[in-house]
Design a protein around this motif. Sequence first.
Motif, PDB file in Angstrom:
ATOM      1  N   ILE A   2       7.372  30.445  30.559  1.00 44.22           N
ATOM      2  CA  ILE A   2       6.342  30.969  31.438  1.00 44.22           C
ATOM      3  C   ILE A   2       6.769  30.698  32.879  1.00 44.22           C
ATOM      4  O   ILE A   2       7.549  29.774  33.141  1.00 44.22           O
ATOM      5  CB  ILE A   2       4.972  30.324  31.144  1.00 44.22           C
ATOM      6  N   TYR A   3       6.278  31.507  33.777  1.00 46.60           N
ATOM      7  CA  TYR A   3       6.705  31.411  35.169  1.00 46.60           C
ATOM      8  C   TYR A   3       6.355  30.047  35.773  1.00 46.60           C
ATOM      9  O   TYR A   3       5.241  29.548  35.626  1.00 46.60           O
ATOM     10  CB  TYR A   3       6.044  32.516  35.984  1.00 46.60           C
ATOM     11  N   ILE A   4       7.323  29.458  36.472  1.00 43.92           N
ATOM     12  CA  ILE A   4       7.150  28.177  37.155  1.00 43.92           C
ATOM     13  C   ILE A   4       7.206  28.408  38.666  1.00 43.92           C
ATOM     14  O   ILE A   4       8.204  28.913  39.185  1.00 43.92           O
ATOM     15  CB  ILE A   4       8.243  27.158  36.766  1.00 43.92           C
ATOM     16  N   ASN A   5       6.145  28.047  39.328  1.00 40.83           N
ATOM     17  CA  ASN A   5       6.106  28.141  40.786  1.00 40.83           C
ATOM     18  C   ASN A   5       6.517  26.784  41.350  1.00 40.83           C
ATOM     19  O   ASN A   5       5.744  25.829  41.321  1.00 40.83           O
ATOM     20  CB  ASN A   5       4.703  28.516  41.265  1.00 40.83           C
ATOM     21  N   LEU A  10       5.372  18.692  46.190  1.00 40.02           N
ATOM     22  CA  LEU A  10       5.135  17.704  45.141  1.00 40.02           C
ATOM     23  C   LEU A  10       6.216  16.633  45.099  1.00 40.02           C
ATOM     24  O   LEU A  10       6.076  15.621  44.406  1.00 40.02           O
ATOM     25  CB  LEU A  10       5.052  18.404  43.777  1.00 40.02           C
ATOM     26  N   ILE A  11       7.298  16.858  45.823  1.00 37.02           N
ATOM     27  CA  ILE A  11       8.433  15.931  45.802  1.00 37.02           C
ATOM     28  C   ILE A  11       8.391  15.045  47.046  1.00 37.02           C
ATOM     29  O   ILE A  11       8.356  15.570  48.167  1.00 37.02           O
ATOM     30  CB  ILE A  11       9.763  16.700  45.766  1.00 37.02           C
ATOM     31  N   PRO A  12       8.388  13.736  46.902  1.00 33.07           N
ATOM     32  CA  PRO A  12       8.391  12.856  48.071  1.00 33.07           C
ATOM     33  C   PRO A  12       9.598  13.124  48.973  1.00 33.07           C
ATOM     34  O   PRO A  12      10.706  13.365  48.488  1.00 33.07           O
ATOM     35  CB  PRO A  12       8.458  11.447  47.457  1.00 33.07           C
ATOM     36  N   GLN A  13       9.385  13.051  50.253  1.00 30.68           N
ATOM     37  CA  GLN A  13      10.448  13.340  51.205  1.00 30.68           C
ATOM     38  C   GLN A  13      11.637  12.401  51.029  1.00 30.68           C
ATOM     39  O   GLN A  13      12.788  12.810  51.206  1.00 30.68           O
ATOM     40  CB  GLN A  13       9.906  13.242  52.641  1.00 30.68           C
ATOM     41  N   LYS A  14      11.379  11.152  50.670  1.00 32.34           N
ATOM     42  CA  LYS A  14      12.491  10.202  50.515  1.00 32.34           C
ATOM     43  C   LYS A  14      13.414  10.603  49.367  1.00 32.34           C
ATOM     44  O   LYS A  14      14.634  10.347  49.426  1.00 32.34           O
ATOM     45  CB  LYS A  14      11.963   8.791  50.300  1.00 32.34           C
ATOM     46  N   ILE A  15      12.864  11.245  48.333  1.00 29.90           N
ATOM     47  CA  ILE A  15      13.687  11.727  47.221  1.00 29.90           C
ATOM     48  C   ILE A  15      14.591  12.858  47.705  1.00 29.90           C
ATOM     49  O   ILE A  15      15.790  12.917  47.383  1.00 29.90           O
ATOM     50  CB  ILE A  15      12.800  12.212  46.052  1.00 29.90           C
ATOM     51  N   LYS A  41      26.323   9.600  40.534  1.00 34.62           N
ATOM     52  CA  LYS A  41      25.051   9.810  41.228  1.00 34.62           C
ATOM     53  C   LYS A  41      23.995  10.471  40.334  1.00 34.62           C
ATOM     54  O   LYS A  41      23.056  11.089  40.823  1.00 34.62           O
ATOM     55  CB  LYS A  41      25.281  10.674  42.473  1.00 34.62           C
ATOM     56  N   SER A  42      24.115  10.322  39.026  1.00 28.16           N
ATOM     57  CA  SER A  42      23.192  10.998  38.111  1.00 28.16           C
ATOM     58  C   SER A  42      21.740  10.562  38.304  1.00 28.16           C
ATOM     59  O   SER A  42      20.808  11.303  37.984  1.00 28.16           O
ATOM     60  CB  SER A  42      23.609  10.763  36.659  1.00 28.16           C
ATOM     61  N   HIS A  43      21.550   9.335  38.841  1.00 21.79           N
ATOM     62  CA  HIS A  43      20.183   8.861  39.057  1.00 21.79           C
ATOM     63  C   HIS A  43      19.442   9.743  40.067  1.00 21.79           C
ATOM     64  O   HIS A  43      18.200   9.772  40.065  1.00 21.79           O
ATOM     65  CB  HIS A  43      20.203   7.419  39.565  1.00 21.79           C
ATOM     66  N   ILE A  44      20.179  10.460  40.897  1.00 22.65           N
ATOM     67  CA  ILE A  44      19.533  11.271  41.938  1.00 22.65           C
ATOM     68  C   ILE A  44      18.762  12.429  41.316  1.00 22.65           C
ATOM     69  O   ILE A  44      17.574  12.610  41.589  1.00 22.65           O
ATOM     70  CB  ILE A  44      20.575  11.768  42.963  1.00 22.65           C
ATOM     71  N   TRP A  45      19.424  13.217  40.458  1.00 21.70           N
ATOM     72  CA  TRP A  45      18.676  14.339  39.887  1.00 21.70           C
ATOM     73  C   TRP A  45      17.636  13.869  38.869  1.00 21.70           C
ATOM     74  O   TRP A  45      16.583  14.480  38.737  1.00 21.70           O
ATOM     75  CB  TRP A  45      19.602  15.403  39.298  1.00 21.70           C
ATOM     76  N   ARG A  46      17.904  12.747  38.214  1.00 25.33           N
ATOM     77  CA  ARG A  46      16.906  12.233  37.272  1.00 25.33           C
ATOM     78  C   ARG A  46      15.623  11.823  37.995  1.00 25.33           C
ATOM     79  O   ARG A  46      14.531  11.896  37.419  1.00 25.33           O
ATOM     80  CB  ARG A  46      17.481  11.055  36.503  1.00 25.33           C
ATOM     81  N   SER A  47      15.751  11.415  39.243  1.00 25.76           N
ATOM     82  CA  SER A  47      14.569  10.979  39.999  1.00 25.76           C
ATOM     83  C   SER A  47      13.617  12.132  40.291  1.00 25.76           C
ATOM     84  O   SER A  47      12.466  11.916  40.661  1.00 25.76           O
ATOM     85  CB  SER A  47      14.992  10.314  41.311  1.00 25.76           C
ATOM     86  N   PHE A  48      14.081  13.361  40.111  1.00 23.74           N
ATOM     87  CA  PHE A  48      13.225  14.528  40.339  1.00 23.74           C
ATOM     88  C   PHE A  48      12.375  14.875  39.109  1.00 23.74           C
ATOM     89  O   PHE A  48      11.458  15.689  39.193  1.00 23.74           O
ATOM     90  CB  PHE A  48      14.079  15.750  40.700  1.00 23.74           C
ATOM     91  N   SER A  53       8.041  17.910  36.370  1.00 25.25           N
ATOM     92  CA  SER A  53       7.058  17.927  35.286  1.00 25.25           C
ATOM     93  C   SER A  53       5.673  18.329  35.789  1.00 25.25           C
ATOM     94  O   SER A  53       4.929  19.045  35.110  1.00 25.25           O
ATOM     95  CB  SER A  53       7.003  16.544  34.622  1.00 25.25           C
ATOM     96  N   LYS A  54       5.329  17.892  36.988  1.00 20.53           N
ATOM     97  CA  LYS A  54       4.035  18.269  37.563  1.00 20.53           C
ATOM     98  C   LYS A  54       3.939  19.779  37.782  1.00 20.53           C
ATOM     99  O   LYS A  54       2.854  20.356  37.713  1.00 20.53           O
ATOM    100  CB  LYS A  54       3.816  17.539  38.887  1.00 20.53           C
ATOM    101  N   MET A  55       5.071  20.389  38.057  1.00 23.00           N
ATOM    102  CA  MET A  55       5.076  21.825  38.319  1.00 23.00           C
ATOM    103  C   MET A  55       4.840  22.644  37.052  1.00 23.00           C
ATOM    104  O   MET A  55       4.484  23.822  37.133  1.00 23.00           O
ATOM    105  CB  MET A  55       6.408  22.236  38.962  1.00 23.00           C
TER     106      MET A  55
END
Length: 281
Positions: A2-5, A10-15, A41-48, A53-55
Amino acid sequence: MIYINRDVNLIPQKIIEVATRAQNALEKLPLEERKDFIKKKSHIWRSFGKYLSKMSYGKCWYSESRDGGANFDVDHFRPKAEAKRTEQIVDEHGYAWLAFDWENFRLSAQNCNRLNKDDKTEETLGKGSWFPLLPDSPKACWNNRCINEEKRLLLDPVEKSDLEYIDFDDNGRFVQSPYCVGQAALRVRESAKIYGLNLERMREARFAAMKDAKELLETIQQYAEDLEPLGDKASMRTIERQIESLKLKTRSDAIFSQAVRTQLRKLGAPDVFIDRTMDPA
């Protein structure tokens, strides 16, 4: 699917800033050092993950499933390492420059993102490093990042136009609509395979959601037929509760809501039974 907007708010600026710093560092590295840098640096994309999920109300962007017993992956839609075009053709360096670009991230159930063997067919399914292109498509690379010119095979849940020809058969299989032909039909079929959308366990879960909605609609229809023109209040409240229960199954936060909506339309249910209050704009 289904379409995801996607909503950057929703993403903190520090991330975002951490990902930007990693991207800036990546841009300065020679080719032979990029792969190891990205891997570390895999922890970077995992932090998103939790913000993606909220989206989607906690659902996989590809399958609409929600499995509390398994972790979701943050999938790189365009693979950050190798990009597999066919069984014989693999672009060794893939889309390394998109490794830290959150717009290239998709929240994926592990069954969709990782290679799996279908228990019923013994076929290996799952996205893995697959990113095939249609014939005669340009191919983006580090020195020519023309991703908007590529003609992708895979359907993308962030593109509304990609979802126009999706259908589901009576057994809960993800298929193309009867009016979908040519390359559009190919894209639906191959996306179903590469994302593992018809893995037997997933098909069964989707079919169960569709079956529940069908039975609920049939119950509502039977109650309505039996109700006298000036029916008693208790019977009317029962129908109202049944309708609300059905509408909950069509909301964007419900698992397999797209399949349920498709099922109801095929059964001739009135549009009022579909709850779009949580649909993205």
